[in-house]
Enzyme design. Structure first.
Site, PDB file in Angstrom:
ATOM      1  N   ASP A 160       6.934   4.092   3.573  1.00 33.16           N
ATOM      2  CA  ASP A 160       7.257   5.238   4.425  1.00 33.16           C
ATOM      3  C   ASP A 160       8.755   5.211   4.717  1.00 33.16           C
ATOM      4  O   ASP A 160       9.544   5.805   3.999  1.00 33.16           O
ATOM      5  CB  ASP A 160       6.391   5.165   5.691  1.00 33.16           C
ATOM      6  CG  ASP A 160       6.623   6.346   6.607  1.00 33.16           C
ATOM      7  OD1 ASP A 160       7.217   7.342   6.167  1.00 33.16           O
ATOM      8  OD2 ASP A 160       6.214   6.288   7.787  1.00 33.16           O
ATOM      9  N   ASP A 217       0.817  -1.215   0.000  1.00 39.17           N
ATOM     10  CA  ASP A 217       0.000   0.000   0.000  1.00 39.17           C
ATOM     11  C   ASP A 217       0.847   1.260   0.000  1.00 39.17           C
ATOM     12  O   ASP A 217       0.634   2.158  -0.803  1.00 39.17           O
ATOM     13  CB  ASP A 217      -0.991  -0.012   1.178  1.00 39.17           C
ATOM     14  CG  ASP A 217      -0.320  -0.257   2.529  1.00 39.17           C
ATOM     15  OD1 ASP A 217       0.901  -0.507   2.568  1.00 39.17           O
ATOM     16  OD2 ASP A 217      -1.022  -0.207   3.555  1.00 39.17           O
TER      17      ASP A 217
HETATM   18  P1  IMP Z   1       7.565   1.405   6.257  1.00 39.58           P
HETATM   19  O1  IMP Z   1       8.062   0.053   6.684  1.00 39.58           O
HETATM   20  O2  IMP Z   1       8.011   2.497   7.203  1.00 39.58           O
HETATM   21  O3  IMP Z   1       7.872   1.736   4.824  1.00 39.58           O
HETATM   22  O4  IMP Z   1       6.006   1.425   6.442  1.00 39.58           O
HETATM   23  C1  IMP Z   1       5.240   0.527   5.784  1.00 39.58           C
HETATM   24  C2  IMP Z   1       3.957   0.227   6.508  1.00 39.58           C
HETATM   25  O5  IMP Z   1       3.625   1.174   7.516  1.00 39.58           O
HETATM   26  C3  IMP Z   1       2.864   0.296   5.482  1.00 39.58           C
HETATM   27  O6  IMP Z   1       2.646  -0.964   4.900  1.00 39.58           O
HETATM   28  C4  IMP Z   1       1.698   0.756   6.289  1.00 39.58           C
HETATM   29  O7  IMP Z   1       1.051  -0.369   6.834  1.00 39.58           O
HETATM   30  C5  IMP Z   1       2.284   1.584   7.383  1.00 39.58           C
HETATM   31  N1  IMP Z   1       2.250   3.011   7.052  1.00 39.58           N
HETATM   32  C6  IMP Z   1       3.270   3.831   6.735  1.00 39.58           C
HETATM   33  N2  IMP Z   1       2.844   5.077   6.472  1.00 39.58           N
HETATM   34  C7  IMP Z   1       1.506   5.056   6.619  1.00 39.58           C
HETATM   35  C8  IMP Z   1       0.460   6.052   6.459  1.00 39.58           C
HETATM   36  O8  IMP Z   1       0.673   7.225   6.130  1.00 39.58           O
HETATM   37  N3  IMP Z   1      -0.796   5.609   6.676  1.00 39.58           N
HETATM   38  C9  IMP Z   1      -1.108   4.331   7.012  1.00 39.58           C
HETATM   39  N4  IMP Z   1      -0.171   3.384   7.161  1.00 39.58           N
HETATM   40  C10 IMP Z   1       1.115   3.739   6.974  1.00 39.58           C
HETATM   41 MG    MG Z   2       1.112  -2.245   5.203  1.00 36.80          MG
END
Ligand code: IMP
Ligand code: MG
Length: 181
Positions: free
Chosen positions: A112, A109
């Protein structure tokens, strides 16, 4: 006829709509066309969605890929609660579908910090896919990933986004648009 698709906004603490239902549908259809072109003539495509956030995106995306393919899902989690920077990831749900020798698209989805993708991709690479590409709906572009997605829906703002599958504490996934909390 007026559509009431945006009605849920009245109940939610959404400060603005970032991507409307129509904008998302148009972009997803474009991505489906690009993916269809990319894999033309190749067989054995497997689309794997990372749950739960990708469930609506995957459902819409696969209906815009115009050749037969398979769809599956994984749930990845770091130890403890949710995704943090523990650096260890495991699959909480893994149907063990064959990846060896297949063309695989991992669908997420939102990126981040990138730690989820950076941890999950090597686990799939180890299973010997013929090719492995990443398709993400939203990319906050905060970091460079070890492997950048081939397909990105939108470069997203540095805000907390919900709706169209994305949650905050499990709420808001049902919204048909993407909003900022
Ligand atoms: P990352 O590992 O920091 O890249 O984050 C990935 C996961 O964190 C995503 O699959 C989402 O489930 C959650 N996430 C990160 N940013 C958001 C946001 O803005 N809204 C909702 N979920 C987020
Ligand atoms: Mg996720």
């Amino acid at each position: 006829m007026s559509t009431d698709l945006d009605a849920p906004i009245r109940d939610a603490k959404i400060c603005r709509v970032v991507y409307s239902t129509e904008q998302i549908a148009a972009r997803v259809a474009e991505m489906g066309r690009e993916i269809t072109r990319h894999y033309e003539g190749r067989e054995d495509l497997l689309v794997i969605g990372l749950l739960k956030g990708s469930f609506i995106f995957v459902a819409d995306l696969v209906r815009t890929i115009h050749f037969p393919h398979h769809v599956d899902f994984l749930i990845a989690s770091s130890y403890g609660t949710g995704m943090d920077s523990s650096g260890i990831v495991e699959f909480l749900y893994d149907p063990g579908v064959r990846i060896q020798g297949r063309h695989v698209i991992l669908v997420e989805d939102i990126v981040d910090t990138g730690s989820t993708i950076d941890l999950v991709l090597p686990l799939l690479e180890k299973r010997g896919p013929e090719s492995l590409e990443l398709c993400v709906l939203l990319h906050k572009r905060r970091v460079r990933l070890k492997k950048e997605p081939r397909w990105v829906g939108f470069d997203a703002p540095q805000e907390f986004l919900v709706g169209y599958g994305l949650d905050h504490a499990e709420s808001f996934r049902h919204l048909p648009f993407i909003g900022s909390l």
